[in-house]
Motif scaffolding. Structure first.
Motif, PDB file in Angstrom:
ATOM      1  N   ASP A 125      29.549  22.516  12.732  1.00 39.57           N
ATOM      2  CA  ASP A 125      28.126  22.822  12.731  1.00 39.57           C
ATOM      3  C   ASP A 125      27.735  23.551  11.443  1.00 39.57           C
ATOM      4  OD1 ASP A 125      25.574  23.012  14.543  1.00 39.57           O
ATOM      5  OD2 ASP A 125      25.817  25.007  13.654  1.00 39.57           O
ATOM      6  N   LEU A 126      28.596  24.468  10.985  1.00 37.78           N
ATOM      7  CA  LEU A 126      28.318  25.199   9.747  1.00 37.78           C
ATOM      8  C   LEU A 126      28.254  24.237   8.565  1.00 37.78           C
ATOM      9  CD1 LEU A 126      27.962  27.839   8.174  1.00 37.78           C
ATOM     10  CD2 LEU A 126      30.469  27.971   8.013  1.00 37.78           C
ATOM     11  N   GLN A 127      29.193  23.319   8.495  1.00 38.45           N
ATOM     12  CA  GLN A 127      29.178  22.357   7.389  1.00 38.45           C
ATOM     13  C   GLN A 127      27.891  21.530   7.414  1.00 38.45           C
ATOM     14  OE1 GLN A 127      32.701  20.374   6.187  1.00 38.45           O
ATOM     15  NE2 GLN A 127      31.685  18.446   5.730  1.00 38.45           N
ATOM     16  N   ARG A 128      27.503  21.085   8.592  1.00 34.90           N
ATOM     17  CA  ARG A 128      26.283  20.282   8.704  1.00 34.90           C
ATOM     18  C   ARG A 128      25.065  21.076   8.245  1.00 34.90           C
ATOM     19  NH1 ARG A 128      22.180  20.172  11.877  1.00 34.90           N
ATOM     20  NH2 ARG A 128      23.054  21.702  13.325  1.00 34.90           N
ATOM     21  N   ARG A 129      24.972  22.330   8.645  1.00 35.88           N
ATOM     22  CA  ARG A 129      23.823  23.147   8.263  1.00 35.88           C
ATOM     23  C   ARG A 129      23.790  23.422   6.760  1.00 35.88           C
ATOM     24  NH1 ARG A 129      21.107  25.653  12.579  1.00 35.88           N
ATOM     25  NH2 ARG A 129      22.109  25.334  14.606  1.00 35.88           N
ATOM     26  N   ILE A 130      24.944  23.651   6.168  1.00 37.50           N
ATOM     27  CA  ILE A 130      24.997  23.861   4.718  1.00 37.50           C
ATOM     28  C   ILE A 130      24.468  22.620   3.995  1.00 37.50           C
ATOM     29  CG2 ILE A 130      26.542  24.159   2.736  1.00 37.50           C
ATOM     30  CD1 ILE A 130      28.337  25.866   4.592  1.00 37.50           C
ATOM     31  N   GLU A 131      24.878  21.464   4.463  1.00 35.01           N
ATOM     32  CA  GLU A 131      24.475  20.212   3.811  1.00 35.01           C
ATOM     33  C   GLU A 131      23.001  19.885   4.036  1.00 35.01           C
ATOM     34  OE1 GLU A 131      28.892  18.097   4.284  1.00 35.01           O
ATOM     35  OE2 GLU A 131      27.206  17.501   5.558  1.00 35.01           O
ATOM     36  N   THR A 132      22.511  20.101   5.242  1.00 34.57           N
ATOM     37  CA  THR A 132      21.162  19.633   5.579  1.00 34.57           C
ATOM     38  C   THR A 132      20.083  20.704   5.459  1.00 34.57           C
ATOM     39  OG1 THR A 132      21.489  20.114   7.938  1.00 34.57           O
ATOM     40  CG2 THR A 132      22.109  17.911   7.148  1.00 34.57           C
TER      41      THR A 132
ATOM     42  N   THR B 272      26.202  25.585  21.270  1.00 36.06           N
ATOM     43  CA  THR B 272      26.655  25.440  19.882  1.00 36.06           C
ATOM     44  C   THR B 272      25.483  25.630  18.930  1.00 36.06           C
ATOM     45  OG1 THR B 272      28.414  23.918  20.528  1.00 36.06           O
ATOM     46  CG2 THR B 272      27.711  23.867  18.216  1.00 36.06           C
ATOM     47  N   LYS B 273      24.311  25.176  19.330  1.00 36.43           N
ATOM     48  CA  LYS B 273      23.146  25.279  18.460  1.00 36.43           C
ATOM     49  C   LYS B 273      22.812  26.732  18.149  1.00 36.43           C
ATOM     50  CE  LYS B 273      18.283  23.899  18.062  1.00 36.43           C
ATOM     51  NZ  LYS B 273      17.164  23.171  18.706  1.00 36.43           N
ATOM     52  N   LEU B 274      22.783  27.584  19.166  1.00 38.97           N
ATOM     53  CA  LEU B 274      22.434  28.984  18.960  1.00 38.97           C
ATOM     54  C   LEU B 274      23.532  29.712  18.192  1.00 38.97           C
ATOM     55  CD1 LEU B 274      20.602  31.381  19.372  1.00 38.97           C
ATOM     56  CD2 LEU B 274      21.649  31.736  21.629  1.00 38.97           C
ATOM     57  N   ALA B 275      24.787  29.551  18.615  1.00 37.11           N
ATOM     58  CA  ALA B 275      25.897  30.212  17.921  1.00 37.11           C
ATOM     59  C   ALA B 275      26.022  29.694  16.494  1.00 37.11           C
ATOM     60  CB  ALA B 275      27.202  29.989  18.682  1.00 37.11           C
ATOM     61  N   GLY B 276      25.760  28.404  16.315  1.00 37.52           N
ATOM     62  CA  GLY B 276      25.809  27.823  14.976  1.00 37.52           C
ATOM     63  C   GLY B 276      24.727  28.392  14.077  1.00 37.52           C
ATOM     64  N   LYS B 277      23.564  28.627  14.645  1.00 37.15           N
ATOM     65  CA  LYS B 277      22.458  29.206  13.881  1.00 37.15           C
ATOM     66  C   LYS B 277      22.817  30.614  13.412  1.00 37.15           C
ATOM     67  CE  LYS B 277      17.452  29.993  14.143  1.00 37.15           C
ATOM     68  NZ  LYS B 277      16.240  29.856  14.993  1.00 37.15           N
ATOM     69  N   VAL B 278      23.470  31.380  14.282  1.00 37.52           N
ATOM     70  CA  VAL B 278      23.883  32.733  13.916  1.00 37.52           C
ATOM     71  C   VAL B 278      24.970  32.676  12.841  1.00 37.52           C
ATOM     72  CG1 VAL B 278      24.956  34.861  14.727  1.00 37.52           C
ATOM     73  CG2 VAL B 278      23.247  33.696  16.139  1.00 37.52           C
TER      74      VAL B 278
ATOM     75  N   ALA C 268      32.525  32.628  21.791  1.00 40.66           N
ATOM     76  CA  ALA C 268      32.143  32.620  23.206  1.00 40.66           C
ATOM     77  C   ALA C 268      30.766  31.999  23.371  1.00 40.66           C
ATOM     78  CB  ALA C 268      32.154  34.043  23.762  1.00 40.66           C
ATOM     79  N   GLY C 269      29.863  32.342  22.467  1.00 41.30           N
ATOM     80  CA  GLY C 269      28.508  31.805  22.548  1.00 41.30           C
ATOM     81  C   GLY C 269      28.456  30.303  22.360  1.00 41.30           C
ATOM     82  N   SER C 270      29.395  29.757  21.567  1.00 38.22           N
ATOM     83  CA  SER C 270      29.382  28.313  21.310  1.00 38.22           C
ATOM     84  C   SER C 270      29.689  27.504  22.562  1.00 38.22           C
ATOM     85  CB  SER C 270      30.390  27.970  20.212  1.00 38.22           C
ATOM     86  OG  SER C 270      31.723  28.115  20.675  1.00 38.22           O
ATOM     87  N   VAL C 271      30.355  28.137  23.534  1.00 31.62           N
ATOM     88  CA  VAL C 271      30.643  27.444  24.792  1.00 31.62           C
ATOM     89  C   VAL C 271      29.340  27.167  25.538  1.00 31.62           C
ATOM     90  CG1 VAL C 271      31.799  27.620  27.020  1.00 31.62           C
ATOM     91  CG2 VAL C 271      32.923  28.479  24.953  1.00 31.62           C
ATOM     92  N   LEU C 272      28.418  28.118  25.465  1.00 32.40           N
ATOM     93  CA  LEU C 272      27.131  27.966  26.137  1.00 32.40           C
ATOM     94  C   LEU C 272      26.140  27.171  25.295  1.00 32.40           C
ATOM     95  CD1 LEU C 272      26.760  31.625  27.465  1.00 32.40           C
ATOM     96  CD2 LEU C 272      27.535  29.608  28.728  1.00 32.40           C
TER      97      LEU C 272
ATOM     98  N   LEU D  10      36.021  30.938  13.323  1.00 28.44           N
ATOM     99  CA  LEU D  10      35.166  29.974  14.001  1.00 28.44           C
ATOM    100  C   LEU D  10      36.002  28.852  14.610  1.00 28.44           C
ATOM    101  CD1 LEU D  10      32.176  29.518  11.512  1.00 28.44           C
ATOM    102  CD2 LEU D  10      32.411  31.162  13.385  1.00 28.44           C
ATOM    103  N   ASN D  11      35.617  28.422  15.785  1.00 30.63           N
ATOM    104  CA  ASN D  11      36.313  27.293  16.385  1.00 30.63           C
ATOM    105  C   ASN D  11      35.865  25.995  15.708  1.00 30.63           C
ATOM    106  OD1 ASN D  11      33.828  26.488  17.595  1.00 30.63           O
ATOM    107  ND2 ASN D  11      34.234  27.760  19.396  1.00 30.63           N
ATOM    108  N   ALA D  12      36.504  24.896  16.048  1.00 34.51           N
ATOM    109  CA  ALA D  12      36.243  23.617  15.381  1.00 34.51           C
ATOM    110  C   ALA D  12      34.789  23.190  15.525  1.00 34.51           C
ATOM    111  CB  ALA D  12      37.170  22.546  15.946  1.00 34.51           C
ATOM    112  N   ARG D  13      34.213  23.457  16.695  1.00 38.81           N
ATOM    113  CA  ARG D  13      32.826  23.071  16.943  1.00 38.81           C
ATOM    114  C   ARG D  13      31.878  23.806  15.987  1.00 38.81           C
ATOM    115  NH1 ARG D  13      32.610  25.007  21.629  1.00 38.81           N
ATOM    116  NH2 ARG D  13      33.438  23.219  22.720  1.00 38.81           N
TER     117      ARG D  13
END
Length: 288
Positions: free
Chosen positions: A192-199, A20-26, A14-18, A185-188
């Motif tokens: 985002d999780l993959q990107r954060r793991i890599e970077t 993605t950056k914040l929900a992705g960080k969590v 639900a948070g990713s709708v508002l 987790l939804n696709a978005r």
């Protein structure tokens, strides 16, 4: 899926709708943290308390290392996610009876060690520190996440005669996908999780999905391997073991059990017999 996971899943998506950056960080925060520490069980306490302990340091975190024995014929024991070194108590007993020294540690964010996060690279650094102290290990025994860590370390710097891998994962992508599946987790958020793991988690790795994959580097690991995995393991599917067998062929012996799951397999007498017989071949006929 239990209630806490369902609520977390719903909140993240639900948070990713508002945002993605914040929900992705969590999501990334949760991915990096065990969030729960295993305690020493009553059946492990006597073995746990007679270990000789020392303190190692990795990335500013103090880590408790354990030794059972005088240092001769060292065998390295690597625990898994949300576990601790004391889980090896039954195997420690058997190894000491055969004149081996069991060596282990509680990884950061586990057991009695500091920190709230741990990575596969920190495992490798801690293994390197123990390697420097004890020299070549007679054998390595690893469970679950520890199996993935052992394959990475065996490429460098870990030197050992044999490896027993119990209920282990072989594919680093499995960790990402299992976490994403458990939290739905939804696709978005998956992207985002993959990107954060890599970077953020592994910024200096060219490709962590290949670098940490036990299947991709068979030419760099030339020791005999025994893989023990239960077909009813609902934490790490037995397909992860078959994947290793396909990659390593005759170099690897695969034993598939039934009805033990992911944790009971660690203390099953028949599994311990198989592990000891492989680790210390001359013990066959002496144990049991």
């Amino acid at each position: 899926m239990d209630l806490s996971v369902r609520l977390t899943s719903a909140a993240l998506n639900a948070g990713s709708v508002l945002s993605t950056k914040l929900a992705g960080k969590v999501s990334f925060y949760l991915f990096c943290r065990p969030l729960a520490r295993s305690k020493v069980r009553g059946t492990e306490r006597e073995v746990h308390e007679r270990a000789v302990t020392e303190t190692l340091t990795v990335n500013g975190k103090q880590v408790v290392a354990y030794r059972w024995g005088d240092g001769s014929r060292p065998v390295l024991l690597l625990h898994g996610w949300r576990s601790r070194a004391s889980r090896y108590a039954p195997l420690v007993q058997r190894l000491q009876e055969l004149g081996c020294t069991a060596v282990s540690f509680d990884a950061p964010a586990h057991g009695d060690s500091q920190g709230d996060t741990v990575t596969i690279l920190e495992y490798r650094e801690l293994i390197a520190q123990l390697q420097e102290k004890y020299g070549t290990f007679e054998s390595v025994v690893a469970h679950s996440f520890g199996v993935l860590c052992s394959f990475l370390a065996l490429r460098e710097p870990l030197r050992a005669g044999r490896l027993v891998a119990i209920a282990g994962m072989s594919d680093f992508q499995f960790l990402r996908d299992e976490f994403a599946d458990q939290t739905k987790l939804n696709a978005r958020l998956r992207a985002d999780l993959q990107r954060r793991i890599e970077t953020e988690l592994f910024p200096h790795q060219a490709d962590p999905w290949v670098d940490f994959d036990a299947k991709q580097h068979t030419g760099q690991i030339d020791l005999p391997i025994l893989v023990i995995h239960d077909e009813d393991d609902d934490t790490v599917p037995v397909a992860q073991a078959h994947r290793l067998k396909a990659a390593y062929g005759d170099q690897l012996e695969l034993v598939v059990t039934k009805g033990l799951g992911h944790r009971k397999i660690m203390t099953d007498p028949a599994v311990l017999d198989s592990a000891i017989g492989f680790l210390v071949p001359e013990s066959v006929g002496e144990v049991g």
